[in-house]
Write an enzyme that holds these catalytic residues in place. Structure first.
Site, PDB file in Angstrom:
ATOM      1  N   ASP A 105      35.978  44.600  38.620  1.00  0.00           N
ATOM      2  CA  ASP A 105      36.061  43.299  37.941  1.00  0.00           C
ATOM      3  C   ASP A 105      34.923  43.106  36.932  1.00  0.00           C
ATOM      4  O   ASP A 105      33.809  43.592  37.144  1.00  0.00           O
ATOM      5  CB  ASP A 105      36.026  42.183  38.997  1.00  0.00           C
ATOM      6  CG  ASP A 105      36.563  40.877  38.439  1.00  0.00           C
ATOM      7  OD1 ASP A 105      37.345  40.909  37.466  1.00  0.00           O
ATOM      8  OD2 ASP A 105      36.192  39.812  38.976  1.00  0.00           O
ATOM      9  N   ASN A 157      48.067  39.755  37.819  1.00  0.00           N
ATOM     10  CA  ASN A 157      47.514  39.967  36.476  1.00  0.00           C
ATOM     11  C   ASN A 157      48.555  39.852  35.353  1.00  0.00           C
ATOM     12  O   ASN A 157      48.192  39.761  34.176  1.00  0.00           O
ATOM     13  CB  ASN A 157      46.784  41.316  36.378  1.00  0.00           C
ATOM     14  CG  ASN A 157      45.455  41.334  37.107  1.00  0.00           C
ATOM     15  OD1 ASN A 157      45.029  42.364  37.624  1.00  0.00           O
ATOM     16  ND2 ASN A 157      44.758  40.198  37.148  1.00  0.00           N
TER      17      ASN A 157
HETATM   18  C1  IPE Z   1      41.034  41.471  40.626  1.00  0.00           C
HETATM   19  O1  IPE Z   1      40.406  40.891  39.562  1.00  0.00           O
HETATM   20  C2  IPE Z   1      42.109  42.428  40.136  1.00  0.00           C
HETATM   21  C3  IPE Z   1      41.636  43.652  39.519  1.00  0.00           C
HETATM   22  C4  IPE Z   1      40.380  44.025  39.415  1.00  0.00           C
HETATM   23  C5  IPE Z   1      42.665  44.524  38.997  1.00  0.00           C
HETATM   24  P1  IPE Z   1      40.885  39.495  38.964  1.00  0.00           P
HETATM   25  O2  IPE Z   1      39.985  39.189  37.827  1.00  0.00           O
HETATM   26  O3  IPE Z   1      42.335  39.524  38.681  1.00  0.00           O
HETATM   27  O4  IPE Z   1      40.638  38.510  40.185  1.00  0.00           O
HETATM   28  P2  IPE Z   1      40.386  36.948  40.222  1.00  0.00           P
HETATM   29  O5  IPE Z   1      41.431  36.313  39.361  1.00  0.00           O
HETATM   30  O6  IPE Z   1      39.010  36.731  39.681  1.00  0.00           O
HETATM   31  O7  IPE Z   1      40.481  36.570  41.660  1.00  0.00           O
HETATM   32  C1  IPE Z   2      39.099  43.434  35.716  1.00  0.00           C
HETATM   33  O1  IPE Z   2      38.358  42.777  34.751  1.00  0.00           O
HETATM   34  C2  IPE Z   2      40.261  44.186  35.115  1.00  0.00           C
HETATM   35  C3  IPE Z   2      41.581  43.610  35.433  1.00  0.00           C
HETATM   36  C4  IPE Z   2      41.794  42.623  36.231  1.00  0.00           C
HETATM   37  C5  IPE Z   2      42.736  44.232  34.806  1.00  0.00           C
HETATM   38  P1  IPE Z   2      38.749  41.342  34.236  1.00  0.00           P
HETATM   39  O2  IPE Z   2      39.689  41.492  33.088  1.00  0.00           O
HETATM   40  O3  IPE Z   2      39.267  40.500  35.335  1.00  0.00           O
HETATM   41  O4  IPE Z   2      37.361  40.801  33.716  1.00  0.00           O
HETATM   42  P2  IPE Z   2      36.758  39.343  33.934  1.00  0.00           P
HETATM   43  O5  IPE Z   2      36.724  39.104  35.405  1.00  0.00           O
HETATM   44  O6  IPE Z   2      37.668  38.387  33.232  1.00  0.00           O
HETATM   45  O7  IPE Z   2      35.405  39.420  33.335  1.00  0.00           O
HETATM   46 MG    MG Z   3      38.343  39.278  36.689  1.00  0.00          MG
END
Ligand code: IPE
Ligand code: IPE
Ligand code: MG
Length: 232
Positions: free
Chosen positions: A19, A67
């Site tokens: 993340d 997502n």
């Molecule tokens: C978790 O991250 C999913 C992945 C890393 C693929 P998210 O960014 O989707 O999670 P939330 O929304 O902060 O819980």
């Molecule tokens: C994790 O990084 C990757 C996916 C969930 C695909 P994020 O895209 O959630 O990055 P933040 O949490 O918004 O910084």
């Molecule tokens: Mg995220």
């Protein structure tokens, strides 16, 4: 490091909630897609390090069932990165002796992507180190999938081992540790069943800032944990 030199690691199965890609890009005044590109590079390096350390299975949360809610531009960019990676996978599996397993419902992906995934899973089947890539993955939906599979097989009385064996991770050892980057302290629908007695490691580092030596440090930290599994 040559495959023969790799020694046994105290962790058999590690999982990463990768993340922070979006925030990493934002900090640089760049679009979120830029963060995902960097995140994909870091994923390659971390996977290699896990193999070098002799970790039998490593699991990566690439894209969750939730997502899809993101803007189309971002989702398209992630899917493009995925396709590019699938085309490189064979080199990776040979170099690092990696067996790829895709966790999640593949049916939402294009025919071409699905075929590539099945091909990669098939040709890497005999390899030593498992890399589970969670794509269109949700922990709750995985448990439902497993239960439905058991029902289809005619099971009427389902026990814990039945479910464990019907999950996408059936080929992996029990989960030892979940690492979440990005500073949030939650599980976000990841490996809900497998997490029952897993340890957790949270870091404020954003995923694209993670470096291979962080994995060494995380493994070292894991060795200090006292896992009781409900005992004393
Ligand atoms: C978790 O991250 C999913 C992945 C890393 C693929 P998210 O960014 O989707 O999670 P939330 O929304 O902060 O819980
Ligand atoms: C994790 O990084 C990757 C996916 C969930 C695909 P994020 O895209 O959630 O990055 P933040 O949490 O918004 O910084
Ligand atoms: Mg995220």
């Amino acid at each position: 490091m040559a495959v023969e030199e790799r020694t046994e690691c105290p962790i058999a199965h590690i999982a990463f909630i990768m993340d922070g890609n979006g925030r990493w890009a934002k900090k640089r005044g760049m679009p979120r897609e830029f963060g995902h590109r960097q995140g994909a590079e870091v994923f390659r390096k971390i996977l290699r390090r896990c193999c070098e350390l002799g970790i039998c299975a490593s699991t990566y949360y690439v894209f969750s069932t939730e997502n899809w809610k993101r803007p189309k531009k971002e989702v398209d960019a992630i899917m493009e990165l995925l396709e590019r990676y699938l085309d490189e996978c064979e080199r990776e599996m040979e170099k690092n002796d990696v067996r790829f397993v895709f966790l999640g419902d593949k049916s939402v992906f294009s025919e071409t992507v699905q075929k590539k995934m099945l091909h990669i899973e098939d040709v890497s089947k005999k390899n030593r180190y498992i890399a589970n890539l969670a794509l269109n993955y949700g922990g709750r939906s995985e448990i439902c999938m497993a239960v439905n599979k058991l029902i289809d097989e005619g099971k009427t009385n389902i026990c814990e081992d039945d479910i464990t064996g019907a999950l996408y991770t059936e080929a992996s050892p029990p989960l030892d540790l979940i690492v979440r980057t990005g500073g949030d302290l939650r599980i976000s629908n990841f490996l809900l069943w497998q997490a029952a007695y897993a340890e957790f490691y949270f870091t404020d580092k954003l995923w694209p800032d993670l470096v291979p030596t962080d994995v060494d440090m995380i493994v070292e930290n894991f060795t200090t944990r006292n896992r009781r599994f409900g005992g004393v």
